[in-house]
Design a protein around this motif. Structure first.
Motif, PDB file in Angstrom:
ATOM      1  N   PHE A  65      42.145  39.170  43.327  1.00 42.36           N
ATOM      2  CA  PHE A  65      41.663  40.002  44.428  1.00 42.36           C
ATOM      3  C   PHE A  65      42.195  41.433  44.376  1.00 42.36           C
ATOM      4  O   PHE A  65      41.987  42.206  45.311  1.00 42.36           O
ATOM      5  CB  PHE A  65      42.032  39.355  45.768  1.00 42.36           C
ATOM      6  N   SER A  95      40.566  42.933  47.853  1.00 47.14           N
ATOM      7  CA  SER A  95      41.216  42.678  49.143  1.00 47.14           C
ATOM      8  C   SER A  95      42.709  42.968  49.099  1.00 47.14           C
ATOM      9  O   SER A  95      43.333  43.150  50.145  1.00 47.14           O
ATOM     10  CB  SER A  95      40.989  41.223  49.570  1.00 47.14           C
ATOM     11  N   LEU A 153      47.980  32.887  49.869  1.00 45.09           N
ATOM     12  CA  LEU A 153      46.735  33.555  50.223  1.00 45.09           C
ATOM     13  C   LEU A 153      45.829  32.547  50.907  1.00 45.09           C
ATOM     14  O   LEU A 153      45.737  31.389  50.492  1.00 45.09           O
ATOM     15  CB  LEU A 153      46.034  34.108  48.977  1.00 45.09           C
ATOM     16  N   LEU A 156      42.196  31.307  51.579  1.00 45.57           N
ATOM     17  CA  LEU A 156      40.887  31.430  50.943  1.00 45.57           C
ATOM     18  C   LEU A 156      39.919  30.421  51.545  1.00 45.57           C
ATOM     19  O   LEU A 156      40.309  29.327  51.948  1.00 45.57           O
ATOM     20  CB  LEU A 156      40.991  31.189  49.433  1.00 45.57           C
ATOM     21  N   SER A 181      36.736  33.059  48.885  1.00 43.70           N
ATOM     22  CA  SER A 181      36.851  34.391  49.484  1.00 43.70           C
ATOM     23  C   SER A 181      38.169  34.516  50.251  1.00 43.70           C
ATOM     24  O   SER A 181      38.613  33.583  50.922  1.00 43.70           O
ATOM     25  CB  SER A 181      35.672  34.654  50.426  1.00 43.70           C
ATOM     26  N   PHE A 182      38.772  35.697  50.158  1.00 40.27           N
ATOM     27  CA  PHE A 182      40.042  35.989  50.823  1.00 40.27           C
ATOM     28  C   PHE A 182      39.802  36.265  52.307  1.00 40.27           C
ATOM     29  O   PHE A 182      38.911  37.037  52.660  1.00 40.27           O
ATOM     30  CB  PHE A 182      40.670  37.209  50.144  1.00 40.27           C
ATOM     31  N   ILE A 220      46.496  35.702  55.025  1.00 39.23           N
ATOM     32  CA  ILE A 220      47.731  35.323  54.340  1.00 39.23           C
ATOM     33  C   ILE A 220      48.543  34.377  55.215  1.00 39.23           C
ATOM     34  O   ILE A 220      48.464  34.421  56.448  1.00 39.23           O
ATOM     35  CB  ILE A 220      48.590  36.560  53.992  1.00 39.23           C
TER      36      ILE A 220
END
Length: 339
Positions: free
Chosen positions: A136, A140, A214, A216, A220-221, A224
């Motif tokens: 990422f 991101s 992370l 997800l 997709s991010f 956190i």
């Protein structure tokens, strides 16, 4: 910018304030010039680490923000159509017959003379060591802030506890929808005034926390996971973008491999800013000589000295003491003076 086999008059390695002014002055001397820097934007450490800090040792400015000084230097440089190569780290510098060969991680450059304006060396960010972080990067997860507007209306988290992390948090506060700053220690390392401004702002302060994972969804991010540095507490934070500011690593070891005379992490130079390698000059914090004072103002003075003597090296008949700047500029841009 495309690499060519053309041999330039001057190549300036380092796009910090001293390198920018050296490039501008090279334009004043009508030298065909290129500039190479390892970072994704010009300005060196001032842009990357301390954009909101005030500088007090630049003549003519009682105080000037680092970002503003760099912006003015870039505007000044726009007078000339120099070739600029960013995100290129110089890996080797060798002498060839009649020119110098500059190898980078992206290609090879050729120049009659080189001016090193690399500050404390080429530096790279300390990256987030979490699975998937590299996937990422520049999407991101960011290690540099090139344009504040990129984060407009977004939820942004900044990881780090130093001055630059605090600077970015305060700069993003009026731009982003929401800003959080995460530091693994209870107290920040920044200047007291900056820390006080941070505590008085709307920035959410999360200490002492460490980024643990992370978040997800379908690849997709979206955020956190944070782990408390001392307790078992875990916290999830939904963000659009994460800016990691864990500091930078730099190295000067390669300079010795190039054959340069190094002492105390600096390059020894003569009064004309020449190094022990013919055609190679050094200015700013990377250079040293008896009585040297390491200030930006000192580097600004060294830049024209290096340019003039480098051009004299290239063409021994060239003047090492050119006309004053007004006369030089009138010669280059006569329309400015025609009215």
């Amino acid at each position: 910018m495309t690499h060519t086999t053309e041999i330039y008059d001057l190549t300036i390695i380092g796009g910090g304030p001293v390198g920018l002014f050296a490039a501008f002055y090279a334009g004043m001397r009508q030298a065909k010039t290129k500039l190479i820097d390892s970072l994704p934007q010009l300005g060196g450490q001032l842009t990357t680490l301390y954009p909101e800090k005030y500088i007090y040792d630049v003549p003519g400015y009682p105080a000037v923000k680092a970002a503003d000084l760099v912006a003015n230097l870039e505007k000044q440089l726009e007078t000339f159509d120099h070739d600029i190569f960013l995100e290129e780290e110089v890996t080797n510098l060798t002498q060839k017959e009649g020119h110098l060969e500059i190898e980078t991680n992206k290609g090879t450059h050729y120049s009659k003379a080189v001016i090193l304006a690399i500050g404390n060396g080429s530096f790279q960010p300390r990256r987030l060591t979490i699975d998937g972080a590299d996937t990422f990067e520049d999407q991101s997860i960011h290690y540099f802030v090139k344009d504040l507007s990129t984060f407009s209306g977004k939820k942004v988290a900044i990881a780090g506890g130093g001055d630059s992390a605090i600077d970015w948090a305060l700069m993003l506060e009026p731009v982003a929808e929401e800003v959080s700053i995460i530091h693994r220690r209870p107290e920040f390392r920044g200047h007291e005034h900056s820390v006080e401004k941070l505590k008085s702002s709307s920035v959410q302060i999360l200490t002492p926390y460490i980024i643990d994972e992370l978040l997800l969804e379908a690849g997709s991010f979206y955020g956190i996971q944070l782990k408390h540095a001392k307790e078992k507490q875990v916290r999830r934070l939904s963000v659009d973008s994460l800016i990691v500011n864990y500091g930078f690593t730099s190295s000067l070891d390669h300079l010795k491999d190039w054959g340069l005379d190094i002492s105390r992490h600096s390059i020894n130079v003569e009064s004309d800013m020449s190094t022990n390698i013919p055609g190679v000059y050094a200015v700013g914090d990377i250079s040293t000589y008896k009585g040297k004072v390491k200030l930006i103002a000192t580097g600004f003075g060294e830049a024209p000295t290096a340019v003039n003597n480098a051009l004299h090296f290239i063409q021994p008949d060239a003047r090492t003491q050119p006309m004053h700047s007004t006369s030089l500029f009138e010669k280059i841009n006569p329309e400015v003076f025609s009215g």
